[in-house]
Each structure stands twice: as structure tokens, then as C-alpha cells.
Motif scaffolding. Sequence first.
Motif, PDB file in Angstrom:
ATOM      1  N   ALA A 210      33.316  -4.107  -1.591  1.00 19.86           N
ATOM      2  CA  ALA A 210      32.507  -4.963  -0.734  1.00 19.86           C
ATOM      3  C   ALA A 210      31.609  -5.879  -1.555  1.00 19.86           C
ATOM      4  O   ALA A 210      31.403  -7.054  -1.199  1.00 19.86           O
ATOM      5  N   ALA A 211      31.077  -5.385  -2.655  1.00 16.47           N
ATOM      6  CA  ALA A 211      30.235  -6.214  -3.510  1.00 16.47           C
ATOM      7  C   ALA A 211      31.027  -7.383  -4.086  1.00 16.47           C
ATOM      8  O   ALA A 211      30.528  -8.524  -4.157  1.00 16.47           O
TER       9      ALA A 211
ATOM     10  N   GLY B 159      40.333   1.849   5.874  1.00 22.73           N
ATOM     11  CA  GLY B 159      39.766   1.075   4.779  1.00 22.73           C
ATOM     12  C   GLY B 159      39.252  -0.283   5.226  1.00 22.73           C
ATOM     13  O   GLY B 159      38.156  -0.714   4.819  1.00 22.73           O
ATOM     14  N   LEU B 160      40.015  -0.967   6.063  1.00 20.18           N
ATOM     15  CA  LEU B 160      39.575  -2.274   6.568  1.00 20.18           C
ATOM     16  C   LEU B 160      38.326  -2.147   7.425  1.00 20.18           C
ATOM     17  O   LEU B 160      37.405  -2.974   7.336  1.00 20.18           O
ATOM     18  N   GLU B 161      38.279  -1.129   8.264  1.00 19.62           N
ATOM     19  CA  GLU B 161      37.091  -0.933   9.102  1.00 19.62           C
ATOM     20  C   GLU B 161      35.861  -0.664   8.250  1.00 19.62           C
ATOM     21  O   GLU B 161      34.767  -1.190   8.533  1.00 19.62           O
ATOM     22  N   ALA B 162      36.031   0.133   7.203  1.00 20.29           N
ATOM     23  CA  ALA B 162      34.890   0.437   6.331  1.00 20.29           C
ATOM     24  C   ALA B 162      34.412  -0.811   5.594  1.00 20.29           C
ATOM     25  O   ALA B 162      33.204  -1.033   5.439  1.00 20.29           O
ATOM     26  N   LEU B 163      35.338  -1.631   5.120  1.00 23.81           N
ATOM     27  CA  LEU B 163      34.953  -2.873   4.447  1.00 23.81           C
ATOM     28  C   LEU B 163      34.204  -3.802   5.382  1.00 23.81           C
ATOM     29  O   LEU B 163      33.208  -4.430   4.999  1.00 23.81           O
ATOM     30  N   THR B 164      34.663  -3.909   6.612  1.00 20.01           N
ATOM     31  CA  THR B 164      34.000  -4.787   7.577  1.00 20.01           C
ATOM     32  C   THR B 164      32.566  -4.331   7.822  1.00 20.01           C
ATOM     33  O   THR B 164      31.635  -5.152   7.892  1.00 20.01           O
ATOM     34  N   ARG B 165      32.371  -3.022   7.947  1.00 21.09           N
ATOM     35  CA  ARG B 165      31.010  -2.516   8.156  1.00 21.09           C
ATOM     36  C   ARG B 165      30.113  -2.777   6.954  1.00 21.09           C
ATOM     37  O   ARG B 165      28.897  -2.963   7.091  1.00 21.09           O
TER      38      ARG B 165
END
Length: 558
Positions: free
Chosen positions: A200-201, A321-327
Motif C-alpha cells: 500500500a505504501a 488481498g484486493l479488499e485489504a489493499l483498498t482499505r
Amino acid sequence: MSKMTGGQALAKQLALEGLKDIFLVPGVQLDWAVDGIREMGDAFRLLIPRHEQTTSYMADGYARASGRIGVCMTVPGPGLTNAMAGLSTAYACSSPLLSITGQIHSTTIGAGYGMLHEIKGQSELIGSVTKWHGMATTPSQVPALVREAVSKILSGRPQPVGIEIPHDVLSTAAEVELVEPPQNTDGRLAPDASQIEAAAAVLAAAKFPVIHAGGGVLAADASAALEDLASRLQAPVIMAETSRGAISDQHPMAVTSVAGRAVIRHADVVLVVGSRFMNRMAPAPQWTSPDTQFIYLNVEAEAAAPPRKPGLLIQADARLGLEALTRALPASGISRAHMVEAARQWAAQQIREVEPQYSYVQALRRAIPDNGFLINELTQVGYLSTVAYPVHQPRTLITPGYQGTLGFGFPTALGVAAAMPDRAVVCITGDGGFGWGMQELATARRYGLNMVVIVFNDGHFGNVRLLQQQTFGHTVGVELCNPDFPKLADAFGIPSATVSSAAEMETALRGALSRGGPSLLEVRVGPMPSAWHLIGYNSIFKRPSPEPADPIANLLKN
């Protein structure tokens, strides 16, 4: 515990698992299994094609269209080898499929006595097209074997699994205990928080992030999560052949692999989701750049291994994984929709040049409802469809993936129609590929499957002819002796029509879809130009004309 045969135990455990539909061709080593299924009455629907190859293709189409587990069953030896093409395609395309194979008498396996349907190393053969396989050697082992097989399908990457049951195990009675499936059968791999934080960073600091989506997005039912992340990042989403429809082509961030060439060259960060990210014709990554940072989101760590460029790895289910990145990411403060649209127009300019295929692809899109299925066989119109057919909903374009199995289209479409009887199903195939399974017109008729098969008839293995002519200046073995396709359809009681243009095909297709049930359309065509320079193999196939100027460079400067 209750006393039952291995065949009864198999049927009862399959019913407990909720596996109702089975594609099979009966045979002597399966008799006790089939009779166990018969005893269960309406608990099962059996669909019996005319060739064992079709059992696995139908199970694959059923699974990929519906997301449910497809089940195929064959006798050992030649039954299994007949089904191998469909199993290899399902393996390539991450299809949740259960293959049940009979075996010779348990005491003779590996002895080489010449038993009926015996082949050397059958278990190893099954292992080559499944991610897991096992065998029951007693009736009491059958329920646990089925439970383990289903658990494997529902965990990690959804690929085929295989079980073998010798015929004496199916016929022998013993005390057997069924295995109740757990209430929560979701075996998805959750992402590690530190991996999400690091990725994410990088994405938050990117100037031009791009997402490359592979077939794992569809296999994980991750379309909504992908759309949310793309919107938050304002990142173009390049969809590979196996992931078309992962987000709708109408989404402002969606691009095909052709338009993707215009955006990925400018990316400073590429998030690769659910993809092997490899060039299919050479041992090299699908794309690389010394100035680009890569993030790999995949349930298998091998998807980030060399020769791919090193990068961050998120080993997880694509949706989670995509949901976690979006959050973990803030919303982007800019819009890149104008850049994506420029890339789309750049791609459309090149695609429109490939005629008559382009006109046929557009006719297909106009005639098929948004939620209808196109099963895309290896034929010249099919090749262009992989990048030119607009896909509006997940799972509605089905291809053979990297296996490229000629003849897969028609039998796979039968499975799609069996799974989704209330939606339009259209298969496009060439006269060469249709010849692999034209006898399955009997299956379409027997079960009244709601589907249309379109046969592009040029009297040749058209693509082989094209490539031989381009490479060697001559052809060998490409001519075909075809039946009269409308008469063939009539022999099976199936309506048909013969057309010779895209406009005529569109009219006939609309009529067939409106009528319902099975139909055949023959489209008489001549040689067609190559579309290969557009569909991902640039190092092998040369462009017929120079690539248009970069459509995004000036936009980035501004």
C-alpha cells in the motif's frame, strides 16, 4: 456407521457435499458407482455425452460459468486418457473440478497383468493435470477421500483434483461412516498485514500505477474488489485473455491487453493480480522495465519468482488481498479516465483494421445479451475476440487459456448451457475444431441445451494454413473434408442456417437465441488475415504495419 458398498458411499458423500450434476460415460468399472447414484433418485442429475473427452470439457464449462464445482467421471485407462484434454484445460484455467476415475482391481494395480483398461502409472497421469489426487483402497475410505478432495478444491488456487476408486472397492460392502462437511468451507488464504502495508505504501506513492489482472481474479470472484481498488487508485486495469470481464469493459479504468501496451510502458508501479505474468511463447515475463516496481498478489509464491523482475509479494487470495489493499489506501485525488480512453481509441484503431473478423466480433456483441456467454474457440474470429469482444460481466467470455486446446469450444459450451439454462450461450468454432466433437450435437439435442454453435467454415485448419504459409511459403495437411453441416444438424433434429456475412450471421443468431434450445449456424468464409500481432505474442508475430504513435505520452506531460 452403516453397511454399504463403495459405490453407495461415493454417491451419498457426493450428495452431502452438494454436488448434484455429474458428467459421465458409464462403463463396467463404474457400474457400482452409477447404481449407487441411481439409488439416490433426484439427488443427482446425470448428463451423458457421446465421448469421454466431453465429460471433462462439460465439467470445466459448468464450473467456470457458474463458480460451482464441476464433476466428471470416467472409466480407467482409455476413459481417463480421453478426458485428459479437458482436464488439462481446466487445470490451466483454474477451474474448480472434481475428476472421479475408476481403477482396475485393487490387488492388480502396478502388476502389469493386462487387466481391462489397465495403463501404467494412471495415478501419475492424473497428477499431471490436478493439484491433488488420491485413491480409496477400501469402501470405508471413500467418504473421507471425497471430503478431502472437495476441501482441496475450496482452498488455495481453485484447480481440478482427482480421485481414483478401484472397481472392487466400489462393489464391496463394508461398514462406512459418512463425513459431514463443515459449515464454513471457505479455504481462502488471507493476506499478511505487513505485506499489505508495504504494498500500500508503494501504491500510494506511485505516479502512474497500473493493475495487470489475470484469470485468478475471476477464479476468486474478485471482480467487485478489483473494481473498488481500480477506482480508488485511478489505476488502469489491463485484463489478460483469461480475465476478460474481471471488470466490465464499460468501466472507465478497463483496458484489454492491446490498449494495455499503451499504458503499461508509462507505469512506475505495476500490481500483478492472479496472473503467472509470463510470455506464453518464450521463457520471459509478460512485460518488464528497469524503471518499474512490481507487486505480485497471488495465492502461489511461484508467481513472483524469476524470471519475473523481483518485487513485493502478497501471498493471498485475490479477493481478500484486493479488499485489504483498498482499505489501506487513500482515494486518489486525480482522474486518469482520459488517459484510459486515449489508450482504448488507440487500440480500437488497430483492431478495426482486422477484417472481416472485426465485423463478425461486433455482430456477436450486438446479438448476445450482456449476461450471455461467448465460448471462444481457436478460430480466426475467436482470436480477435480475445481483445475485441466487449465483455460486460464476469465469467461471460470463456477461453482455453494457455493450453490452447483445439476443439474445446463446443463441448465446453454444452457444460456452460447445462449450468446456466436461462442465459444465452454462444460458441464460435472453426470447421476444424468443431470436428473434434460434432457428435455432441446428440448431447445438445438430448438435453435440450439452450445454446448456439457457430461454425466458421473455410474448409481448412485455417490458422495452421495461415502460419505455414507465412513461415514457409507453402502448406501441408491443412485441407478438410467436411460434412454438410446443416444436414448434420438436421439429422440430430437441430435447427440450422447457412450465412456468408456478419450481417446475416447477426440476424440468424438473434433468431436462434430468441427461439431457444440448440441451434447451429454455418458461416461460410474464406482465408482471413492474421490477428496474432494484437494478442500478446509480439516477439513471434510481426505487425503488418507500424504501431500508431503513443497516445498517452503527451497527456502525461500535461
